[in-house]
Design a protein around this motif. Structure first.
Motif, mmCIF file in Angstrom:
data_model
loop_
_atom_site.group_PDB
_atom_site.id
_atom_site.type_symbol
_atom_site.label_atom_id
_atom_site.label_comp_id
_atom_site.label_asym_id
_atom_site.label_seq_id
_atom_site.Cartn_x
_atom_site.Cartn_y
_atom_site.Cartn_z
ATOM 1 N N GLY A 196 40.590 43.451 36.395
ATOM 2 C CA GLY A 196 39.174 43.702 36.634
ATOM 3 C C GLY A 196 38.826 43.197 38.013
ATOM 4 N N SER A 197 37.548 43.220 38.365
ATOM 5 C CA SER A 197 37.124 42.751 39.674
ATOM 6 C C SER A 197 37.459 41.272 39.838
ATOM 7 C CB SER A 197 35.614 42.970 39.842
ATOM 8 O OG SER A 197 35.177 42.490 41.092
ATOM 9 N N ASP A 198 38.336 40.952 40.801
ATOM 10 C CA ASP A 198 38.766 39.577 41.073
ATOM 11 C C ASP A 198 39.394 38.914 39.851
ATOM 12 O OD1 ASP A 198 37.911 39.606 43.748
ATOM 13 O OD2 ASP A 198 35.859 39.149 43.148
ATOM 14 N N ILE A 199 40.019 39.697 38.979
ATOM 15 C CA ILE A 199 40.673 39.164 37.780
ATOM 16 C C ILE A 199 42.147 39.535 37.832
ATOM 17 C CG2 ILE A 199 40.759 39.180 35.263
ATOM 18 C CD1 ILE A 199 37.815 39.913 35.248
ATOM 19 N N LEU A 200 43.011 38.536 37.691
ATOM 20 C CA LEU A 200 44.455 38.745 37.747
ATOM 21 C C LEU A 200 45.033 38.735 36.341
ATOM 22 C CD1 LEU A 200 47.091 38.951 39.411
ATOM 23 C CD2 LEU A 200 47.166 36.450 39.406
#
Length: 452
Positions: A196-200
């Motif tokens: 996701g957005s800025d999710i690793l």
């Protein structure tokens, strides 16, 4: 230089004269005419040679106009010193040829091109083959209508140590757990992806295993729970176990290693030490204060001496199993001695002893029935309190069920808030009360012996 037209065996006769265009009148035997073989207004090398007037000749660049005439645009050489010749009328030939200047210019261009080619890189088939690159190596690539050299440092290359060097940002596709964008050749379903957005996200065998949120919260087997630093889902259960903080550190000054679980590295934590006096032990902290310690020898002890209780009035242990009884502090250095019991106290003790009897716990009866609930032997705390009050030793229990003041530690009463209301409970310290009853019986026996 314009693009010139060439054709074989184009030569015609001409009778006209002058310095202007000349009209061909027919092909020389064994040759071809301009018409039909040379495009209109297309430049070519021409040569004019006088037949009747042999001393007149001219060579240059010309073209055939729409009237079929030879237009002499540029004179390269002539019998008139390089200027246009004013031909006399009479027989002459007009030919499509190749001028000497063209050969000279071509040779010069070839020489220049050869020098340029010589300065270029040789054919790749002649290069040495190497397995690694250097940062200052250059790669020649086509850009637009020309060529540019790209330094290897701006690309990805393998250095002498076997490491792949990336010269800038590595921008990958988002990928998925089933197909991570950064994966392994032998395990294409294991690697990293953008969850996701800025999710690793981290995946193994095509399934998401770990997720790191934008704020750094970590989820293992599950998405991170809000305001929880570490969220762990057990592999064999749906319930999640949450840990506010997980830290392994080496604290400066004592060379000890710790495993800290808590919201703060110095408070509300469980500490597992690997060196020092508590090697392999656990220490539980609350509010930066040590509350409980389990040593590596298996000794469970409070965080401070004689400073906290085990259980509470509203949260009691049901049964305590022990090989021996408890050891209570009896060191005279810790006591201010008051002396023996008074007559009223001894009389109260004898009366309390008479109250001893069997009883069953109400919750045990509710669970097992009157026939199944076990019989216990002891006292009723309120009855003990009433006897002590009747002897004038304590304040009586009030109409509201609250006892008065008491100096005796074996009489206990607790109050707490629970379930939206106030809860109370009477209690006794049986070890102290038992000694109190023994004192009463000893006085009674002594009195009987004295009267005998």
């Amino acid at each position: 230089m314009p693009t010139l037209f060439f054709a074989d065996l184009v030569r015609e006769l001409c009778q006209e004269g002058g310095t202007g265009p000349l009209t061909p009148t027919g092909a020389v035997p064994g040759h071809r005419r301009f018409a039909g073989n040379v495009p209109i207004d297309t430049p070519f090398h021409y040569a004019i040679a006088g037949v009747v007037h042999e001393g007149q000749w001219e060579a240059g660049l010309g073209r055939i106009d729409t009237s079929g005439r030879l237009v002499r645009d540029t004179v390269a050489a002539s019998s008139n010193g390089g200027a246009p010749v004013d031909f006399e009328p009479g027989l002459k030939t007009l030919a499509l040829t190749v001028g000497a200047g063209w050969f000279a210019a071509t040779d010069a261009a070839d020489a220049t091109l050869g020098a340029l080619v010589a300065a270029k890189q040789p054919l790749s088939t002649g290069h040495e083959t190497v397995a690694t690159g250097l940062a200052d190596d250059l790669l020649t690539v086509r850009r637009g209508g020309g060529w540019v050299n790209v330094p290897m440092a701006s690309l990805t290359y393998k250095n002498a140590a076997g490491a792949y060097i990336v010269g800038g940002l590595l921008a990958c596709a988002n990928g998925t757990a089933a197909a991570p964008s950064i994966a392994f050749g032998g395990s294409p379903a294991t690697g990293l992806f953008r969850a996701g957005s800025d999710i690793l996200g981290m995946a193994t065998a095509g399934a998401e295993r770990v997720r790191i949120a934008a704020n750094g919260d970590l989820g293992v087997g599950a998405s991170p729970v809000a305001n929880v630093r570490l969220t762990v889902r057990a592999a064999d259960a749906d319930a999640m176990q949450t840990v506010a903080r997980f830290q392994v550190t080496n604290l400066a000054g004592n060379d000890s290693h710790y495993l800290l679980l808590g919201s703060d590295p110095t408070a509300n934590m469980v500490q597992l030490t690997s060196t020092g006096t508590n090697l392999g032990g656990f220490v539980f902290h609350n509010g930066s204060v040590e509350r409980l310690r389990l040593s590596s020898a298996g000794v469970l002890q409070p965080g401070s001496d004689n400073g906290q209780t085990l259980g509470a009035a509203s949260s009691r242990w049901s049964v305590v199993y022990a090989g021996t009884g408890t050891i209570n502090t009896s060191d005279m250095r810790d006591k201010t001695w008051r002396g023996g019991a008074t007559g009223a106290e001894l009389h109260a003790a004898r009366r309390i002893a008479a109250e001893l009897g069997f009883f069953q716990w109400n919750d045990a009866i509710a669970e097992k029935g009157a026939a199944g609930a076990r019989h216990h032997f002891g006292l009723r705390a309120q009855a003990v309190w009433a006897i002590m009050a009747d002897e004038g030793l304590v304040d009586p229990v009030g109409a509201d069920g609250r006892p008065g003041a008491t100096p005796y530690a074996f009489l206990c009463w607790d109050e707490w808030d629970a379930d939206g209301g106030t809860q109370t409970r009477f209690g006794i310290r049986p070890d102290q009360l038992a000694l109190f009853l023994i004192a009463g019986q000893e006085a009674r026996i002594a009195a009987l012996e004295a009267a005998a």
